[in-house]
Design an enzyme around this catalytic site. Structure first.
Site, PDB file in Angstrom:
ATOM      1  N   CYS A   6       0.820  -1.226   0.000  1.00 16.47           N
ATOM      2  CA  CYS A   6       0.000   0.000   0.000  1.00 16.47           C
ATOM      3  C   CYS A   6       0.849   1.271   0.000  1.00 16.47           C
ATOM      4  O   CYS A   6       0.407   2.320  -0.462  1.00 16.47           O
ATOM      5  CB  CYS A   6      -0.936   0.008   1.199  1.00 16.47           C
ATOM      6  SG  CYS A   6      -1.939  -1.468   1.288  1.00 16.47           S
ATOM      7  N   HIS A  34      -3.862   6.829   0.936  1.00 18.35           N
ATOM      8  CA  HIS A  34      -4.070   5.511   0.318  1.00 18.35           C
ATOM      9  C   HIS A  34      -5.493   5.075   0.648  1.00 18.35           C
ATOM     10  O   HIS A  34      -5.935   5.196   1.799  1.00 18.35           O
ATOM     11  CB  HIS A  34      -3.047   4.515   0.865  1.00 18.35           C
ATOM     12  CG  HIS A  34      -3.498   3.106   0.717  1.00 18.35           C
ATOM     13  ND1 HIS A  34      -3.846   2.577  -0.497  1.00 18.35           N
ATOM     14  CD2 HIS A  34      -3.694   2.112   1.635  1.00 18.35           C
ATOM     15  CE1 HIS A  34      -4.240   1.322  -0.324  1.00 18.35           C
ATOM     16  NE2 HIS A  34      -4.162   1.023   0.954  1.00 18.35           N
ATOM     17  N   ASN A  52     -10.030  -1.026  -2.693  1.00 16.13           N
ATOM     18  CA  ASN A  52      -8.626  -0.770  -2.328  1.00 16.13           C
ATOM     19  C   ASN A  52      -7.746  -1.296  -3.469  1.00 16.13           C
ATOM     20  O   ASN A  52      -7.666  -2.505  -3.683  1.00 16.13           O
ATOM     21  CB  ASN A  52      -8.335  -1.490  -1.005  1.00 16.13           C
ATOM     22  CG  ASN A  52      -6.896  -1.355  -0.550  1.00 16.13           C
ATOM     23  OD1 ASN A  52      -6.009  -1.051  -1.338  1.00 16.13           O
ATOM     24  ND2 ASN A  52      -6.656  -1.614   0.723  1.00 16.13           N
TER      25      ASN A  52
HETATM   26  O1  UT7 Z   1      -4.469  -1.287   2.781  1.00 10.81           O
HETATM   27  C1  UT7 Z   1      -4.643  -1.924   4.019  1.00 10.81           C
HETATM   28  C2  UT7 Z   1      -5.712  -2.947   3.762  1.00 10.81           C
HETATM   29  N1  UT7 Z   1      -6.525  -3.375   4.833  1.00 10.81           N
HETATM   30  C3  UT7 Z   1      -7.302  -2.599   5.579  1.00 10.81           C
HETATM   31  O2  UT7 Z   1      -7.304  -1.403   5.558  1.00 10.81           O
HETATM   32  C4  UT7 Z   1      -8.242  -3.329   6.489  1.00 10.81           C
HETATM   33  C5  UT7 Z   1      -8.431  -2.714   7.824  1.00 10.81           C
HETATM   34  N2  UT7 Z   1      -9.480  -3.473   8.520  1.00 10.81           N
HETATM   35  C6  UT7 Z   1     -10.767  -3.309   8.246  1.00 10.81           C
HETATM   36  O3  UT7 Z   1     -11.118  -2.465   7.447  1.00 10.81           O
HETATM   37  C7  UT7 Z   1     -11.769  -4.176   8.969  1.00 10.81           C
HETATM   38  O4  UT7 Z   1     -11.110  -4.949   9.946  1.00 10.81           O
HETATM   39  C8  UT7 Z   1     -12.543  -5.097   7.983  1.00 10.81           C
HETATM   40  C9  UT7 Z   1     -13.478  -4.259   7.118  1.00 10.81           C
HETATM   41  C10 UT7 Z   1     -11.611  -5.905   7.132  1.00 10.81           C
HETATM   42  C11 UT7 Z   1     -13.386  -6.096   8.778  1.00 10.81           C
HETATM   43  O5  UT7 Z   1     -14.218  -5.423   9.705  1.00 10.81           O
HETATM   44  P1  UT7 Z   1     -14.318  -5.948  11.198  1.00 10.81           P
HETATM   45  O6  UT7 Z   1     -15.317  -5.110  11.864  1.00 10.81           O
HETATM   46  O7  UT7 Z   1     -12.937  -5.989  11.769  1.00 10.81           O
HETATM   47  O8  UT7 Z   1     -14.924  -7.383  10.974  1.00 10.81           O
HETATM   48  P2  UT7 Z   1     -14.403  -8.824  11.446  1.00 10.81           P
HETATM   49  O9  UT7 Z   1     -13.373  -9.334  10.515  1.00 10.81           O
HETATM   50  O10 UT7 Z   1     -14.090  -8.813  12.917  1.00 10.81           O
HETATM   51  O11 UT7 Z   1     -15.707  -9.643  11.257  1.00 10.81           O
HETATM   52  C12 UT7 Z   1     -16.952  -9.304  11.893  1.00 10.81           C
HETATM   53  C13 UT7 Z   1     -18.016 -10.280  11.449  1.00 10.81           C
HETATM   54  C14 UT7 Z   1     -17.596 -11.734  11.618  1.00 10.81           C
HETATM   55  O12 UT7 Z   1     -18.753 -12.486  11.931  1.00 10.81           O
HETATM   56  P3  UT7 Z   1     -19.097 -12.883  13.463  1.00 10.81           P
HETATM   57  O13 UT7 Z   1     -17.913 -13.678  13.933  1.00 10.81           O
HETATM   58  O14 UT7 Z   1     -19.266 -11.594  14.183  1.00 10.81           O
HETATM   59  O15 UT7 Z   1     -20.358 -13.681  13.337  1.00 10.81           O
HETATM   60  C15 UT7 Z   1     -17.134 -12.130  10.247  1.00 10.81           C
HETATM   61  O16 UT7 Z   1     -17.232 -13.514  10.001  1.00 10.81           O
HETATM   62  O17 UT7 Z   1     -18.284 -10.108  10.036  1.00 10.81           O
HETATM   63  C16 UT7 Z   1     -18.089 -11.351   9.365  1.00 10.81           C
HETATM   64  N3  UT7 Z   1     -17.547 -11.058   8.054  1.00 10.81           N
HETATM   65  C17 UT7 Z   1     -18.327 -10.795   6.982  1.00 10.81           C
HETATM   66  N4  UT7 Z   1     -19.651 -10.803   6.839  1.00 10.81           N
HETATM   67  C18 UT7 Z   1     -20.132 -10.470   5.620  1.00 10.81           C
HETATM   68  C19 UT7 Z   1     -16.234 -10.914   7.692  1.00 10.81           C
HETATM   69  N5  UT7 Z   1     -16.161 -10.579   6.403  1.00 10.81           N
HETATM   70  C20 UT7 Z   1     -17.444 -10.496   5.936  1.00 10.81           C
HETATM   71  C21 UT7 Z   1     -17.999 -10.185   4.702  1.00 10.81           C
HETATM   72  N6  UT7 Z   1     -19.330 -10.169   4.586  1.00 10.81           N
HETATM   73  N7  UT7 Z   1     -17.236  -9.863   3.636  1.00 10.81           N
END
Ligand code: UT7
Length: 330
Positions: free
Chosen positions: A113, A257, A287
């Protein structure tokens, strides 16, 4: 004093648009989840065997035309990507071949990134020292062919898009252009956002287990990345401002970014920025990693959001972890 400045830019994204609803047909997700967590509404994906050298070639032609230059005017190519056409050689030489400029040096930058800002810093040093006069700096990614379209990979897969951005840098003698660049890395977090396989430390380097355990797909500890991003972005932006005796009030346009709209919003809040001081377009592209800043910069210029003498700040954070900023007097 001789400095470097961005003479022109160009961008190119593949024509296929994948909306969140279309994404929800490929992985278990929803438009609501993606928008709420990331702000993303759609991204562009390649629909045939197209590599980053192909996407960047299209962006490069636009940047050359806008600069009123021929490819022969370019002294060096710097190519930032985490998704090169091949394991080796790098995509810089492939772009050089397409541009028809054999002999011109091509350097590939592997800083994910932060790749575009790291590349800008390298280009700036080469131009400041007088070694080169005109450098083509590329940020390009094809993510769509390397994502995991299932439940395990969905938190990563929904975030990324394909695209390319190019900037042509030249020399400036009047103090305008790149004022400073600031680069950082912390390898203690290398495995928080990574694709580890196929890697040279594995024997054999490629084996079917990699599909089973998912190690050939991106792994991301989203919460850890988010937490670091919202602290490192403001810090490295402040570093660029402090270095030049400037304040957040002086920023005409911050182009971060495009990692996640929620990250950009948190950064704007921490820096107390007015909405018009920051440019975001992740809603339409997802992204695009090394390509996100040059694509956003190109759009901002096209929309005439940047005028002569404006202070433009570029900032990035991502895998490595690596983070970086640049202050530019336009
Ligand atoms: O350039 C750098 C690139 N990366 C980033 O900038 C990422 C930075 N991080 C983030 O933006 C966030 O952590 C994410 C958007 C990736 C994820 O959000 P989160 O609030 O941290 O979600 P999580 O991974 O903790 O997941 C929450 C819930 C989980 O379900 P349960 O366990 O609460 O039932 C996941 O299984 O959301 C579920 N989940 C999804 N549901 C629908 C994870 N991915 C998805 C999805 N669609 N795509």
């Amino acid at each position: 004093m001789r400095t470097s400045r961005i003479i022109s830019t160009g961008r190119y994204v593949p024509s296929k648009v994948v909306t969140n609803d279309m994404m929800a047909e490929m992985v278990p997700t929803s438009d609501e989840w993606i928008r709420e967590r990331s702000g993303i509404q759609q991204r562009h994906f390649v629909d045939s065997e197209i590599g980053v050298s192909d996407l960047s070639f299209e962006a490069a032609k636009i940047a050359l035309e806008r600069a009123d230059m021929n490819a022969e005017d370019i002294d060096m190519i710097i190519f930032a990507t985490l998704s090169p056409d091949y394991m080796f050689p790098g995509s810089g030489v492939l772009l050089q071949e397409k541009l028809g400029i054999p002999g011109v040096p091509a350097l590939d930058v592997r800083n994910q990134c932060s790749g575009f800002v790291y590349g800008l810093s390298v280009a700036d040093q080469f131009i400041r020292t007088g070694m080169y006069d005109r450098i083509m700096l590329v940020g390009a990614e094809v993510h769509s062919t390397g994502l995991e379209y299932n439940e395990r990979g969905r938190h990563v897969t929904v975030l990324f898009g394909d695209g390319a951005g190019v900037a042509i840098l030249g020399a400036s003698e009047n103090g305008s252009g790149v004022l400073s660049t600031h680069l950082h890395a912390d390898g203690r977090y290398a495995l928080e956002l990574c694709v580890t396989d196929p890697g040279s430390r594995k024997i054999p380097r490629i084996n079917p287990d990699m599909f089973e355990d998912g190690s050939c797909y991106p792994h991301m500890n989203g919460r850890e990345v988010f937490k670091h991003a919202i602290t490192k972005f403001p810090k490295v932006i402040k570093e660029a401002l402090d270095h030049n005796n400037l304040t957040t009030e002086d920023i005409d346009l911050l182009i971060p970014h495009q990692a996640n709209l929620r990250i950009s919003e948190a950064v704007a809040q921490r820096l107390n920025l007015r909405p018009e001081q920051m440019y975001n377009n992740i809603q339409r592209y997802g992204n695009t990693t090394a390509a996100s800043i040059p694509i956003a910069l190109d759009e901002a210029l096209e929309k005439k959001l940047i005028k002569e003498n404006d202070l433009v700040i570029l900032a990035a954070f991502g895998s490595g972890f690596t983070w970086a900023s640049a202050a530019i007097r336009w």
